[in-house]
Design an enzyme around this catalytic site. Sequence first.
Site, mmCIF file in Angstrom:
data_model
loop_
_atom_site.group_PDB
_atom_site.id
_atom_site.type_symbol
_atom_site.label_atom_id
_atom_site.label_comp_id
_atom_site.label_asym_id
_atom_site.label_seq_id
_atom_site.Cartn_x
_atom_site.Cartn_y
_atom_site.Cartn_z
ATOM 1 N N ARG A 1 -104.103 29.513 66.563
ATOM 2 C CA ARG A 1 -103.488 28.523 67.462
ATOM 3 C C ARG A 1 -104.207 27.195 67.312
ATOM 4 N NH1 ARG A 1 -105.387 28.343 72.170
ATOM 5 N NH2 ARG A 1 -105.226 30.544 72.698
ATOM 6 N N TYR B 1 -81.110 11.955 71.202
ATOM 7 C CA TYR B 1 -80.854 13.382 71.069
ATOM 8 C C TYR B 1 -80.706 13.994 72.464
ATOM 9 C CZ TYR B 1 -81.738 18.257 69.959
ATOM 10 O OH TYR B 1 -81.646 19.614 69.855
ATOM 11 N N ASP C 1 -88.898 8.251 67.536
ATOM 12 C CA ASP C 1 -88.367 9.489 66.958
ATOM 13 C C ASP C 1 -87.763 9.112 65.603
ATOM 14 O OD1 ASP C 1 -86.828 11.691 66.192
ATOM 15 O OD2 ASP C 1 -86.341 12.242 68.256
ATOM 16 N N LYS D 1 -84.978 19.100 60.572
ATOM 17 C CA LYS D 1 -83.887 18.330 59.980
ATOM 18 C C LYS D 1 -84.226 17.933 58.539
ATOM 19 C CE LYS D 1 -82.477 18.957 64.188
ATOM 20 N NZ LYS D 1 -82.653 17.983 65.250
HETATM 21 C C1 PLP Z 1 -83.040 17.986 66.631
HETATM 22 C C2 PLP Z 1 -83.685 16.761 67.168
HETATM 23 C C3 PLP Z 1 -84.755 16.850 68.076
HETATM 24 C C4 PLP Z 1 -85.255 18.166 68.620
HETATM 25 O O1 PLP Z 1 -85.847 18.938 67.644
HETATM 26 P P1 PLP Z 1 -85.842 20.560 67.626
HETATM 27 O O2 PLP Z 1 -86.533 20.867 66.364
HETATM 28 O O3 PLP Z 1 -84.406 20.990 67.668
HETATM 29 O O4 PLP Z 1 -86.575 20.992 68.842
HETATM 30 C C5 PLP Z 1 -85.330 15.669 68.493
HETATM 31 N N1 PLP Z 1 -84.882 14.469 68.073
HETATM 32 C C6 PLP Z 1 -83.847 14.352 67.213
HETATM 33 C C7 PLP Z 1 -83.396 13.001 66.791
HETATM 34 C C8 PLP Z 1 -83.205 15.486 66.749
HETATM 35 O O5 PLP Z 1 -82.168 15.366 65.911
#
Ligand code: PLP
Length: 381
Positions: free
Chosen positions: A51, A104, A176, A201
């Site tokens: 961890r 998101y 982000d 992603k």
């Molecule tokens: C998918 C996404 C998230 C969240 O991520 P997870 O891996 O699904 O928890 C946050 N910000 C954006 C822009 C996203 O597309």
Amino acid sequence: MSDQHSFETLAIHAGNTADPLTGAVVPPIYQVSTYKQDGVGGLRGGYEYSRSANPTRTALEENLAALEGGSLGLAFASGLAAEDCLLRTLLSPGDHVVIPNDAYGGTFRLFAKVVSRWGVTFSVANSSDPAAVRAALTPKTKVIWVETPSNPLLGISDIEALAGVARAAGVRLVVDNTFASPYLQQPLALGADVVVHSTTKYMGGHSDVVGGALIVNDAALGEELTYHQNAMGAVAGPFDAWLVLRGIKTLAVRMDRHSENATRVADMLSRHPRVSQVLYPGLPEHPGHETAAKQMKAFGGMVSFRVEGGEEAAVEVCNRAKLFTLGESLGGVESLIEHPGRMTHASAAGSALEVPADLVRLSVGIESGDDLLADLKQMLG
Ligand SMILES: *Cc1c(COP(=O)(O)O)cnc(C)c1O
């Protein structure tokens, strides 16, 4: 790996040192929870419990830091786990956050349903207008949160301008960077304090792993985040870290192809009679086009569009997809299509972040552009 190397080289080599034991050129999956100590406290590689740290995760974290130009990268079990750790590190009850009016859906839900229960307040502002963000600041504001390009409306925010607003107010700017990836855009170099990723992603890139990341340049903040990462525990597992590290090696070539295909898709859609609006920052008529051209290397693989005929027509288009897969998520090599209002952004219904009902979102993959255009044309009929 020296910072002097170009992005493409760092993507493949940063953190990927040959295994000292065997010479394996790819970091092994250290599927292990604990480490033998040579006498009490005698750690061989600094590892005591997975961890706190795990060698496969360390390889990914070093790679992430190099790609975003940060001093520290941290890998989490998901993008939202990374966001949660960041928010609970930066915020205390009574603090205030400015969040964008396009983000998101899960990020919005985290603020509205989880973090707000702990006495943190937030205001929603149009982050593509730095003056609107400045106007939303209060004496209690600690964080400006921005997503650019945004999900699902592909809004563009000027990172450098927002960093100026944040610096003047003594608050932190969080970006982000999931939609752009560090290949297309590097927020820390533009003045941001923290970069957030859903590595699920584009970083992973193959729709086979869920993960998240934080990258920072500030050593003190990095220490606090490392402490919270361990104290909260939502870390990336060794196999997940390995998959993301593997995906990143082809990030540059994938993003070039995603951007090329998305440009063709956006061009075709913007001339299609059944499409009332195309949202793609690469289009000259997009309100954020100039800012995107200034801060991004290319315009990425995400395209949204609005269908003549409203919600039912948009749903019908999605249901007719053959090569595009109807599904949530984005950033994989395969093309995806979805209806944000009923799928990814259903949790934003009735809020300031509600999305248009006639909106369709595409994650344009790296298949043949001709095949993708043909499928879209048959979907639109
Ligand atoms: C998918 C996404 C998230 C969240 O991520 P997870 O891996 O699904 O928890 C946050 N910000 C954006 C822009 C996203 O597309």
